[in-house]
Design a protein around this motif. Structure first.
Motif, PDB file in Angstrom:
ATOM      1  N   LEU A  45       0.833  -1.201   0.000  1.00  0.00           N
ATOM      2  CA  LEU A  45       0.000   0.000   0.000  1.00  0.00           C
ATOM      3  C   LEU A  45       0.868   1.252   0.000  1.00  0.00           C
ATOM      4  CD1 LEU A  45      -2.541  -1.070   2.780  1.00  0.00           C
ATOM      5  CD2 LEU A  45      -2.797  -1.323   0.304  1.00  0.00           C
ATOM      6  N   CYS A  46       0.256   2.363  -0.386  1.00  0.00           N
ATOM      7  CA  CYS A  46       0.922   3.658  -0.287  1.00  0.00           C
ATOM      8  C   CYS A  46       0.845   4.143   1.161  1.00  0.00           C
ATOM      9  CB  CYS A  46       0.257   4.675  -1.207  1.00  0.00           C
ATOM     10  SG  CYS A  46       0.455   4.304  -2.972  1.00  0.00           S
ATOM     11  N   PRO A  47       1.807   4.968   1.601  1.00  0.00           N
ATOM     12  CA  PRO A  47       1.758   5.491   2.974  1.00  0.00           C
ATOM     13  C   PRO A  47       0.415   6.163   3.266  1.00  0.00           C
ATOM     14  CG  PRO A  47       3.862   6.020   1.964  1.00  0.00           C
ATOM     15  CD  PRO A  47       3.000   5.437   0.877  1.00  0.00           C
ATOM     16  N   GLY A  48      -0.153   5.838   4.419  1.00  0.00           N
ATOM     17  CA  GLY A  48      -1.427   6.420   4.834  1.00  0.00           C
ATOM     18  C   GLY A  48      -2.651   5.667   4.361  1.00  0.00           C
ATOM     19  N   GLU A  49      -2.501   4.756   3.407  1.00  0.00           N
ATOM     20  CA  GLU A  49      -3.649   3.995   2.919  1.00  0.00           C
ATOM     21  C   GLU A  49      -4.047   2.920   3.922  1.00  0.00           C
ATOM     22  OE1 GLU A  49      -3.751   3.865  -1.921  1.00  0.00           O
ATOM     23  OE2 GLU A  49      -2.546   2.364  -0.912  1.00  0.00           O
ATOM     24  N   GLN A  50      -5.309   2.511   3.846  1.00  0.00           N
ATOM     25  CA  GLN A  50      -5.812   1.407   4.650  1.00  0.00           C
ATOM     26  C   GLN A  50      -6.384   0.346   3.715  1.00  0.00           C
ATOM     27  OE1 GLN A  50      -8.659   3.149   7.371  1.00  0.00           O
ATOM     28  NE2 GLN A  50      -7.080   3.524   8.890  1.00  0.00           N
ATOM     29  N   LEU A  51      -6.389  -0.878   4.189  1.00  0.00           N
ATOM     30  CA  LEU A  51      -6.974  -1.987   3.444  1.00  0.00           C
ATOM     31  C   LEU A  51      -8.036  -2.627   4.327  1.00  0.00           C
ATOM     32  CD1 LEU A  51      -6.972  -4.013   1.055  1.00  0.00           C
ATOM     33  CD2 LEU A  51      -5.219  -5.296   2.300  1.00  0.00           C
ATOM     34  N   VAL A  52      -9.264  -2.722   3.805  1.00  0.00           N
ATOM     35  CA  VAL A  52     -10.343  -3.359   4.566  1.00  0.00           C
ATOM     36  C   VAL A  52     -10.509  -4.774   4.035  1.00  0.00           C
ATOM     37  CG1 VAL A  52     -12.768  -3.289   5.217  1.00  0.00           C
ATOM     38  CG2 VAL A  52     -11.481  -1.149   4.960  1.00  0.00           C
ATOM     39  N   LEU A  53     -10.254  -5.756   4.903  1.00  0.00           N
ATOM     40  CA  LEU A  53     -10.435  -7.171   4.573  1.00  0.00           C
ATOM     41  C   LEU A  53     -11.843  -7.552   5.011  1.00  0.00           C
ATOM     42  CD1 LEU A  53      -7.023  -8.441   5.987  1.00  0.00           C
ATOM     43  CD2 LEU A  53      -7.572  -7.905   3.603  1.00  0.00           C
ATOM     44  N   THR A  54     -12.632  -8.120   4.091  1.00  0.00           N
ATOM     45  CA  THR A  54     -14.031  -8.441   4.397  1.00  0.00           C
ATOM     46  C   THR A  54     -14.355  -9.864   3.958  1.00  0.00           C
ATOM     47  OG1 THR A  54     -14.667  -6.138   4.068  1.00  0.00           O
ATOM     48  CG2 THR A  54     -16.424  -7.759   4.021  1.00  0.00           C
ATOM     49  N   LEU A  55     -15.007 -10.601   4.852  1.00  0.00           N
ATOM     50  CA  LEU A  55     -15.529 -11.927   4.537  1.00  0.00           C
ATOM     51  C   LEU A  55     -16.961 -11.991   5.053  1.00  0.00           C
ATOM     52  CD1 LEU A  55     -12.580 -14.298   5.508  1.00  0.00           C
ATOM     53  CD2 LEU A  55     -13.341 -13.707   3.218  1.00  0.00           C
ATOM     54  N   THR A  56     -17.908 -12.233   4.161  1.00  0.00           N
ATOM     55  CA  THR A  56     -19.305 -12.385   4.558  1.00  0.00           C
ATOM     56  C   THR A  56     -19.708 -13.818   4.243  1.00  0.00           C
ATOM     57  OG1 THR A  56     -19.689 -10.064   4.025  1.00  0.00           O
ATOM     58  CG2 THR A  56     -21.626 -11.464   4.295  1.00  0.00           C
ATOM     59  N   LEU A  57     -19.693 -14.655   5.270  1.00  0.00           N
ATOM     60  CA  LEU A  57     -20.006 -16.079   5.123  1.00  0.00           C
ATOM     61  C   LEU A  57     -21.069 -16.434   6.159  1.00  0.00           C
ATOM     62  CD1 LEU A  57     -16.301 -17.343   4.895  1.00  0.00           C
ATOM     63  CD2 LEU A  57     -17.877 -16.947   2.998  1.00  0.00           C
ATOM     64  N   PRO A  58     -22.348 -16.483   5.762  1.00  0.00           N
ATOM     65  CA  PRO A  58     -23.415 -16.785   6.725  1.00  0.00           C
ATOM     66  C   PRO A  58     -23.173 -18.119   7.432  1.00  0.00           C
ATOM     67  CG  PRO A  58     -24.331 -16.018   4.641  1.00  0.00           C
ATOM     68  CD  PRO A  58     -22.868 -16.237   4.415  1.00  0.00           C
ATOM     69  N   GLY A  59     -23.376 -18.104   8.732  1.00  0.00           N
ATOM     70  CA  GLY A  59     -23.237 -19.315   9.538  1.00  0.00           C
ATOM     71  C   GLY A  59     -21.797 -19.691   9.835  1.00  0.00           C
ATOM     72  N   VAL A  60     -20.846 -18.834   9.483  1.00  0.00           N
ATOM     73  CA  VAL A  60     -19.431 -19.127   9.715  1.00  0.00           C
ATOM     74  C   VAL A  60     -18.900 -18.144  10.751  1.00  0.00           C
ATOM     75  CG1 VAL A  60     -17.144 -19.224   8.662  1.00  0.00           C
ATOM     76  CG2 VAL A  60     -19.139 -20.000   7.367  1.00  0.00           C
ATOM     77  N   ASP A  61     -18.234 -18.667  11.772  1.00  0.00           N
ATOM     78  CA  ASP A  61     -17.614 -17.820  12.791  1.00  0.00           C
ATOM     79  C   ASP A  61     -16.212 -17.456  12.347  1.00  0.00           C
ATOM     80  OD1 ASP A  61     -19.833 -18.025  14.517  1.00  0.00           O
ATOM     81  OD2 ASP A  61     -19.101 -19.948  15.287  1.00  0.00           O
ATOM     82  N   LEU A  62     -15.877 -16.154  12.415  1.00  0.00           N
ATOM     83  CA  LEU A  62     -14.558 -15.662  12.016  1.00  0.00           C
ATOM     84  C   LEU A  62     -13.782 -15.193  13.231  1.00  0.00           C
ATOM     85  CD1 LEU A  62     -15.581 -13.471   8.941  1.00  0.00           C
ATOM     86  CD2 LEU A  62     -14.726 -15.820   8.912  1.00  0.00           C
ATOM     87  N   ILE A  63     -12.493 -15.464  13.238  1.00  0.00           N
ATOM     88  CA  ILE A  63     -11.597 -14.924  14.254  1.00  0.00           C
ATOM     89  C   ILE A  63     -10.375 -14.372  13.524  1.00  0.00           C
ATOM     90  CG2 ILE A  63     -10.179 -15.366  16.284  1.00  0.00           C
ATOM     91  CD1 ILE A  63     -12.040 -17.642  17.006  1.00  0.00           C
ATOM     92  N   TRP A  64     -10.167 -13.037  13.631  1.00  0.00           N
ATOM     93  CA  TRP A  64      -9.034 -12.376  12.999  1.00  0.00           C
ATOM     94  C   TRP A  64      -7.793 -12.510  13.885  1.00  0.00           C
ATOM     95  CZ3 TRP A  64      -9.691 -10.826   8.070  1.00  0.00           C
ATOM     96  CH2 TRP A  64     -10.982 -10.680   7.613  1.00  0.00           C
ATOM     97  N   SER A  65      -6.663 -12.177  13.334  1.00  0.00           N
ATOM     98  CA  SER A  65      -5.394 -12.362  14.046  1.00  0.00           C
ATOM     99  C   SER A  65      -5.311 -11.569  15.342  1.00  0.00           C
ATOM    100  CB  SER A  65      -4.208 -12.013  13.134  1.00  0.00           C
ATOM    101  OG  SER A  65      -4.401 -10.773  12.494  1.00  0.00           O
ATOM    102  N   ASP A  66      -6.104 -10.509  15.500  1.00  0.00           N
ATOM    103  CA  ASP A  66      -6.095  -9.760  16.766  1.00  0.00           C
ATOM    104  C   ASP A  66      -7.174 -10.247  17.734  1.00  0.00           C
ATOM    105  OD1 ASP A  66      -8.433  -8.798  15.617  1.00  0.00           O
ATOM    106  OD2 ASP A  66      -7.989  -6.695  16.045  1.00  0.00           O
ATOM    107  N   THR A  74      -9.702  -3.900   9.438  1.00  0.00           N
ATOM    108  CA  THR A  74      -9.008  -2.796   8.769  1.00  0.00           C
ATOM    109  C   THR A  74      -7.516  -2.852   9.056  1.00  0.00           C
ATOM    110  OG1 THR A  74     -10.978  -1.402   8.919  1.00  0.00           O
ATOM    111  CG2 THR A  74      -8.875  -0.293   8.510  1.00  0.00           C
ATOM    112  N   VAL A  75      -6.733  -2.885   7.977  1.00  0.00           N
ATOM    113  CA  VAL A  75      -5.270  -2.912   8.069  1.00  0.00           C
ATOM    114  C   VAL A  75      -4.760  -1.491   7.859  1.00  0.00           C
ATOM    115  CG1 VAL A  75      -3.161  -3.764   6.996  1.00  0.00           C
ATOM    116  CG2 VAL A  75      -5.156  -5.268   7.200  1.00  0.00           C
ATOM    117  N   SER A  76      -3.964  -0.986   8.805  1.00  0.00           N
ATOM    118  CA  SER A  76      -3.408   0.361   8.668  1.00  0.00           C
ATOM    119  C   SER A  76      -1.908   0.393   8.913  1.00  0.00           C
ATOM    120  CB  SER A  76      -4.125   1.326   9.616  1.00  0.00           C
ATOM    121  OG  SER A  76      -4.025   0.867  10.943  1.00  0.00           O
ATOM    122  N   SER A  77      -1.299  -0.783   9.084  1.00  0.00           N
ATOM    123  CA  SER A  77       0.159  -0.861   9.215  1.00  0.00           C
ATOM    124  C   SER A  77       0.630  -2.169   8.594  1.00  0.00           C
ATOM    125  CB  SER A  77       0.578  -0.767  10.688  1.00  0.00           C
ATOM    126  OG  SER A  77       0.060  -1.855  11.421  1.00  0.00           O
ATOM    127  N   GLY A  78       1.887  -2.183   8.217  1.00  0.00           N
ATOM    128  CA  GLY A  78       2.431  -3.360   7.560  1.00  0.00           C
ATOM    129  C   GLY A  78       2.533  -4.553   8.496  1.00  0.00           C
TER     130      GLY A  78
END
Length: 198
Positions: A45-66, A74-78
């Motif tokens: 990414l360019c400096p200052g940009e953010q990346l939004v990671l999205t998964l829409t999976l009905p009936g599926v439980d998600l756990i992100w790395s944090d 939302t990713v705002s750092s490398g």
């Protein structure tokens, strides 16, 4: 047979007759498509940009790395980011590596006011970025001798960072005339008028 092997999604039903009493039940079977758990390719990414990671999976439980469990992150750092998807015991994980283009932010400082005849030397530290001044110069530095709004842009891998400064040169006063020498009495006042001559 009392069993039935399911090998595709759908609704399956069975009827069991005990004596003259039939009992019926149905079950909906769906398959969890692990390929839907996809954060995309690694990216920069360019400096200052953010990346939004999205998964829409009905009936599926998600756990992100944090540890969060929302449908987006939302990713705002490398760094490395991952998501684990749990669909009723079917568990799969995907990860993405996010980097940032090492583009520095130029700093031309505050606006400046100088006297005519003076000059101002502006410079940037572009590292591997290309430089373009508003004057059209591609050099790392620029000598300014006239009033102007100056902008510099650094470009690297499609990313752009800019800064601007306003430079004003004031005319030089050649002579100031306070009038002729004067003698006044103690306690009197004399008004001095500074007349400027160019």
């Amino acid at each position: 047979a009392s069993g039935f092997l399911v090998d595709q999604p759908g609704t399956f039903s069975a009827t069991v007759t005990i004596g003259a009493c039939p009992v019926q039940d149905a079950v909906e079977v769906s398959y969890f498509d692990e390929s839907l758990v996809d954060l995309g390719p690694d990216t920069t990414l360019c400096p200052g940009e953010q990346l939004v990671l999205t998964l829409t999976l009905p009936g599926v439980d998600l756990i992100w790395s944090d540890g969060s469990t929302a449908t987006s992150f939302t990713v705002s750092s490398g760094g490395g980011y991952s998501v684990t998807a749990n669909a009723n015991g079917c568990v799969t994980t995907d990860a993405i590596q996010v980097g940032y283009t090492p583009l520095l932010q130029p700093d031309l400082g505050a606006d400046r006011t100088l006297c005519e005849g003076d000059s101002l030397f502006l410079s940037v530290q572009p590292a591997t970025a290309s430089v373009l001044w508003s004057t059209g110069s591609p050099n790392d530095s620029l000598l300014i001798t006239t009033s102007d709004d100056i902008t510099v842009s650094l470009t690297l891998d499609g990313c752009v960072s800019t800064d601007a400064v306003e430079v004003t040169f004031l005319p030089v006063v050649d002579e100031i005339d306070l009038g002729p020498d004067a003698t006044i009495c103690l306690g009197q006042e004399l008004l001095l008028d500074a007349t400027v001559h160019n």
